[in-house]
Design a protein around this motif. Sequence first.
Motif, PDB file in Angstrom:
ATOM      1  N   ILE A  85      -3.329  -4.426 -25.662  1.00  0.00           N
ATOM      2  CA  ILE A  85      -4.842  -3.706 -25.327  1.00  0.00           C
ATOM      3  C   ILE A  85      -4.540  -2.397 -24.595  1.00  0.00           C
ATOM      4  O   ILE A  85      -3.817  -2.881 -23.173  1.00  0.00           O
ATOM      5  CB  ILE A  85      -5.634  -4.577 -24.946  1.00  0.00           C
ATOM      6  CG1 ILE A  85      -6.016  -5.817 -25.697  1.00  0.00           C
ATOM      7  CG2 ILE A  85      -7.284  -3.963 -24.782  1.00  0.00           C
ATOM      8  CD1 ILE A  85      -6.781  -6.752 -25.438  1.00  0.00           C
ATOM      9  N   ALA A  86      -5.109  -1.500 -24.575  1.00  0.00           N
ATOM     10  CA  ALA A  86      -4.978  -0.096 -23.928  1.00  0.00           C
ATOM     11  C   ALA A  86      -6.394   0.209 -23.880  1.00  0.00           C
ATOM     12  O   ALA A  86      -6.860   0.697 -24.922  1.00  0.00           O
ATOM     13  CB  ALA A  86      -3.850   1.061 -24.371  1.00  0.00           C
ATOM     14  N   VAL A  87      -6.860   0.465 -22.557  1.00  0.00           N
ATOM     15  CA  VAL A  87      -8.003   1.318 -22.208  1.00  0.00           C
ATOM     16  C   VAL A  87      -8.053   2.361 -21.411  1.00  0.00           C
ATOM     17  O   VAL A  87      -7.768   2.105 -20.269  1.00  0.00           O
ATOM     18  CB  VAL A  87      -9.131   0.265 -21.731  1.00  0.00           C
ATOM     19  CG1 VAL A  87     -10.644   0.759 -21.780  1.00  0.00           C
ATOM     20  CG2 VAL A  87      -9.129  -1.098 -23.018  1.00  0.00           C
ATOM     21  N   HIS A  88      -8.008   3.702 -21.778  1.00  0.00           N
ATOM     22  CA  HIS A  88      -7.862   4.629 -20.644  1.00  0.00           C
ATOM     23  C   HIS A  88      -9.262   5.491 -20.740  1.00  0.00           C
ATOM     24  O   HIS A  88      -9.840   5.526 -21.955  1.00  0.00           O
ATOM     25  CB  HIS A  88      -6.864   5.394 -21.177  1.00  0.00           C
ATOM     26  CG  HIS A  88      -5.325   5.086 -20.932  1.00  0.00           C
ATOM     27  ND1 HIS A  88      -4.513   6.038 -20.785  1.00  0.00           N
ATOM     28  CD2 HIS A  88      -4.921   3.824 -20.654  1.00  0.00           C
ATOM     29  CE1 HIS A  88      -3.396   5.298 -20.566  1.00  0.00           C
ATOM     30  NE2 HIS A  88      -3.493   3.914 -20.677  1.00  0.00           N
ATOM     31  N   HIS A  89     -10.053   5.663 -19.492  1.00  0.00           N
ATOM     32  CA  HIS A  89     -11.268   6.389 -19.458  1.00  0.00           C
ATOM     33  C   HIS A  89     -10.960   7.443 -18.327  1.00  0.00           C
ATOM     34  O   HIS A  89     -10.347   7.331 -17.506  1.00  0.00           O
ATOM     35  CB  HIS A  89     -12.388   5.490 -19.103  1.00  0.00           C
ATOM     36  CG  HIS A  89     -13.620   5.854 -19.346  1.00  0.00           C
ATOM     37  ND1 HIS A  89     -14.246   6.955 -18.814  1.00  0.00           N
ATOM     38  CD2 HIS A  89     -14.558   5.178 -20.262  1.00  0.00           C
ATOM     39  CE1 HIS A  89     -15.563   7.271 -19.412  1.00  0.00           C
ATOM     40  NE2 HIS A  89     -15.572   6.030 -20.267  1.00  0.00           N
ATOM     41  N   ARG A  90     -11.488   8.571 -18.835  1.00  0.00           N
ATOM     42  CA  ARG A  90     -11.549   9.717 -18.188  1.00  0.00           C
ATOM     43  C   ARG A  90     -12.633   9.813 -17.144  1.00  0.00           C
ATOM     44  O   ARG A  90     -13.617   9.404 -17.368  1.00  0.00           O
ATOM     45  CB  ARG A  90     -11.641  11.007 -19.134  1.00  0.00           C
ATOM     46  CG  ARG A  90     -11.362  12.241 -18.259  1.00  0.00           C
ATOM     47  CD  ARG A  90     -10.826  13.090 -19.312  1.00  0.00           C
ATOM     48  NE  ARG A  90     -10.482  14.617 -18.507  1.00  0.00           N
ATOM     49  CZ  ARG A  90     -10.497  15.907 -19.267  1.00  0.00           C
ATOM     50  NH1 ARG A  90     -10.248  15.730 -20.429  1.00  0.00           N
ATOM     51  NH2 ARG A  90     -10.511  16.874 -18.374  1.00  0.00           N
ATOM     52  N   LEU A  91     -12.349  10.355 -15.970  1.00  0.00           N
ATOM     53  CA  LEU A  91     -13.316  10.621 -15.044  1.00  0.00           C
ATOM     54  C   LEU A  91     -13.478  12.052 -14.548  1.00  0.00           C
ATOM     55  O   LEU A  91     -12.449  12.846 -15.053  1.00  0.00           O
ATOM     56  CB  LEU A  91     -12.914   9.701 -13.674  1.00  0.00           C
ATOM     57  CG  LEU A  91     -12.964   8.330 -13.876  1.00  0.00           C
ATOM     58  CD1 LEU A  91     -12.317   7.580 -12.456  1.00  0.00           C
ATOM     59  CD2 LEU A  91     -14.024   7.489 -14.463  1.00  0.00           C
ATOM     60  N   GLY A  92     -14.419  12.565 -14.136  1.00  0.00           N
ATOM     61  CA  GLY A  92     -14.642  13.887 -13.828  1.00  0.00           C
ATOM     62  C   GLY A  92     -15.277  14.781 -15.068  1.00  0.00           C
ATOM     63  O   GLY A  92     -15.776  13.953 -15.828  1.00  0.00           O
TER      64      GLY A  92
END
Length: 182
Positions: A85-92
Motif C-alpha cells: 500500500i502506498a499513500v502519498h499526499h502533497r502539502l503546500g
Amino acid sequence: MEENEDVPKDFIKLKSEKLSVDEVSELVVSPYCGAVSLFIGTTRNNFEGKKVIHLEYEAYTSMAETEIGKICRDVRQKWPSVKHIAVHHRLGVVPITEASVIIAVSSPHRAESLEAVMYCINTLKASVPIWKKVAIILLQLCAELGRRNTGQRVQVTSTTNFLQGLFWISPPGLSRTSPVGA
C-alpha cells in the motif's frame, strides 16, 4: 525476487514536492500480484460554481502519518491478500491539474485492490488531519456587486482587480485549530 524479500509494505509520505504517479505505482508492484489499483486526486478548476486558483494543504504531520498507518492496518484486516500500500499526499500549494493525493494498492486480484483503494481515500478524507484551503477567484462576485451598486455591468479584466477568497475544508470532527478532534 525471493519470497522473503516481498513482505507486505506500507509507503506513507507527506511532501511539498510534486507527486509522481510512476513512483507511487512502482512502490507497490509485486511478482505475486496481478493487480495494482490507483487513485489520483487532482486539483480541479472549480468548486461550487467558483473558479479555483489552486488548493493548499496543511497537515498535523505526525498524527496524519499515524492515522494513515492505521488505515493501512485496517485494509490488511479487511483484505488479507493485499500486498503493498502506498499513500502519498502533497502539502503546500497544488496547482490546477496536479495531484494532491496518490494511493496505490497491489493484490493478487483486482477486486481486493480496487475496494482497498476506495476504502483508503474515503477513510483518509474522513479522518486524517490534513486540511485543504481552496483559493477561489471572486470575479463574478466583483462584477455582480459593481452592477448592483452602479446599475452598469462592471468588467474585471486585470488580475490586479480580483479578490481571492480563501477557506479551509476540514475532515469531520477535526478543525485546523484543534487537530486532535472535537
